[in-house]
Design a protein around this motif. Structure first.
Motif, PDB file in Angstrom:
ATOM      1  N   MET A 138      -5.997  -0.230   6.522  1.00 39.44           N
ATOM      2  CA  MET A 138      -6.901   0.348   5.557  1.00 39.44           C
ATOM      3  C   MET A 138      -7.561  -0.778   4.770  1.00 39.44           C
ATOM      4  O   MET A 138      -6.928  -1.738   4.389  1.00 39.44           O
ATOM      5  CB  MET A 138      -6.124   1.257   4.616  1.00 39.44           C
ATOM      6  N   THR A 139      -8.839  -0.643   4.521  1.00 41.00           N
ATOM      7  CA  THR A 139      -9.577  -1.628   3.745  1.00 41.00           C
ATOM      8  C   THR A 139      -9.865  -1.083   2.356  1.00 41.00           C
ATOM      9  O   THR A 139     -10.361   0.018   2.216  1.00 41.00           O
ATOM     10  CB  THR A 139     -10.915  -1.964   4.442  1.00 41.00           C
TER      11      THR A 139
ATOM     12  N   TYR B 116     -13.495   4.133  -3.858  1.00 41.90           N
ATOM     13  CA  TYR B 116     -13.901   3.907  -2.478  1.00 41.90           C
ATOM     14  C   TYR B 116     -12.704   3.867  -1.536  1.00 41.90           C
ATOM     15  O   TYR B 116     -12.852   3.653  -0.352  1.00 41.90           O
ATOM     16  CB  TYR B 116     -14.683   2.601  -2.352  1.00 41.90           C
ATOM     17  N   SER B 117     -11.520   4.054  -2.067  1.00 39.01           N
ATOM     18  CA  SER B 117     -10.302   3.993  -1.268  1.00 39.01           C
ATOM     19  C   SER B 117     -10.080   5.301  -0.519  1.00 39.01           C
ATOM     20  O   SER B 117     -10.308   6.386  -1.046  1.00 39.01           O
ATOM     21  CB  SER B 117      -9.111   3.723  -2.186  1.00 39.01           C
ATOM     22  N   ALA B 118      -9.594   5.196   0.691  1.00 40.90           N
ATOM     23  CA  ALA B 118      -9.258   6.396   1.468  1.00 40.90           C
ATOM     24  C   ALA B 118      -8.083   7.147   0.855  1.00 40.90           C
ATOM     25  O   ALA B 118      -7.873   8.316   1.155  1.00 40.90           O
ATOM     26  CB  ALA B 118      -8.942   6.008   2.903  1.00 40.90           C
ATOM     27  N   PHE B 119      -7.336   6.490  -0.020  1.00 37.01           N
ATOM     28  CA  PHE B 119      -6.187   7.134  -0.649  1.00 37.01           C
ATOM     29  C   PHE B 119      -6.576   8.314  -1.532  1.00 37.01           C
ATOM     30  O   PHE B 119      -5.749   9.182  -1.783  1.00 37.01           O
ATOM     31  CB  PHE B 119      -5.379   6.128  -1.481  1.00 37.01           C
TER      32      PHE B 119
ATOM     33  N   HIS C 132      -8.502  10.733  -0.839  1.00 35.62           N
ATOM     34  CA  HIS C 132      -8.802  11.931  -0.056  1.00 35.62           C
ATOM     35  C   HIS C 132      -7.627  12.893   0.081  1.00 35.62           C
ATOM     36  O   HIS C 132      -7.844  14.089   0.291  1.00 35.62           O
ATOM     37  CB  HIS C 132      -9.328  11.557   1.329  1.00 35.62           C
ATOM     38  N   GLN C 133      -6.418  12.389  -0.016  1.00 39.45           N
ATOM     39  CA  GLN C 133      -5.239  13.244   0.108  1.00 39.45           C
ATOM     40  C   GLN C 133      -4.313  13.012  -1.072  1.00 39.45           C
ATOM     41  O   GLN C 133      -3.956  11.870  -1.368  1.00 39.45           O
ATOM     42  CB  GLN C 133      -4.488  12.972   1.401  1.00 39.45           C
TER      43      GLN C 133
ATOM     44  N   SER D   9      -1.133  10.964  -0.324  1.00 37.32           N
ATOM     45  CA  SER D   9      -1.370   9.522  -0.168  1.00 37.32           C
ATOM     46  C   SER D   9      -1.590   8.859  -1.525  1.00 37.32           C
ATOM     47  O   SER D   9      -1.049   7.788  -1.795  1.00 37.32           O
ATOM     48  CB  SER D   9      -2.588   9.268   0.719  1.00 37.32           C
TER      49      SER D   9
ATOM     50  N   ARG E 180      -6.755  11.346 -10.351  1.00 29.90           N
ATOM     51  CA  ARG E 180      -7.363  11.450  -9.022  1.00 29.90           C
ATOM     52  C   ARG E 180      -8.637  12.281  -9.074  1.00 29.90           C
ATOM     53  O   ARG E 180      -9.654  11.919  -8.481  1.00 29.90           O
ATOM     54  CB  ARG E 180      -6.359  12.054  -8.048  1.00 29.90           C
TER      55      ARG E 180
END
Length: 77
Positions: free
Chosen positions: A1-2, A14-17, A19-20, A23, A54
Motif C-alpha cells: 500500500m502506498t 488519500y489512504s486506502a485505509f 475505505h473500510q 482497516s 474517519r
C-alpha cells in the motif's frame, strides 16, 4: 500500500485505509502500522471518536482546497 505524504506527514484522506472501518480501526486503534511510526491511539480515543474522525477524513477527501495536492495537480495538467 502506498501512502501519500504532504509536508512530511501521511495524508490520511488519500489512504486506502479510510475505505473500510475495520482497516482504519486496525491502524488507528490497534497500531497495525506501529512499525512504520503510526502508533495506536486506543489509549487516547474511543472507537466512536475514531469513527467520527474517519467520517471527517472521508468528508475532507471529497472537499478540494487550493492547498490540496490533488488540486495543484489539476491546475498543472
Amino acid at each position: 500500500m502506498t501512502l501519500v505524504f504532504h509536508k512530511g506527514f501521511s495524508a490520511l484522506r488519500y489512504s486506502a485505509f479510510i475505505h473500510q472501518r475495520e482497516s482504519f480501526n486496525a491502524v488507528v486503534l490497534e497500531g497495525a502500522l506501529a512499525s512504520k511510526g503510526m502508533s495506536s491511539f486506543s489509549d487516547k480515543n474511543s472507537a466512536d471518536e475514531v469513527g467520527a474522525l474517519r467520517a471527517y477524513i472521508i468528508h475532507r477527501a471529497n472537499v478540494k482546497t487550493p492547498n490540496d495536492p490533488s488540486h495543484a495537480l489539476k491546475q498543472v495538467s
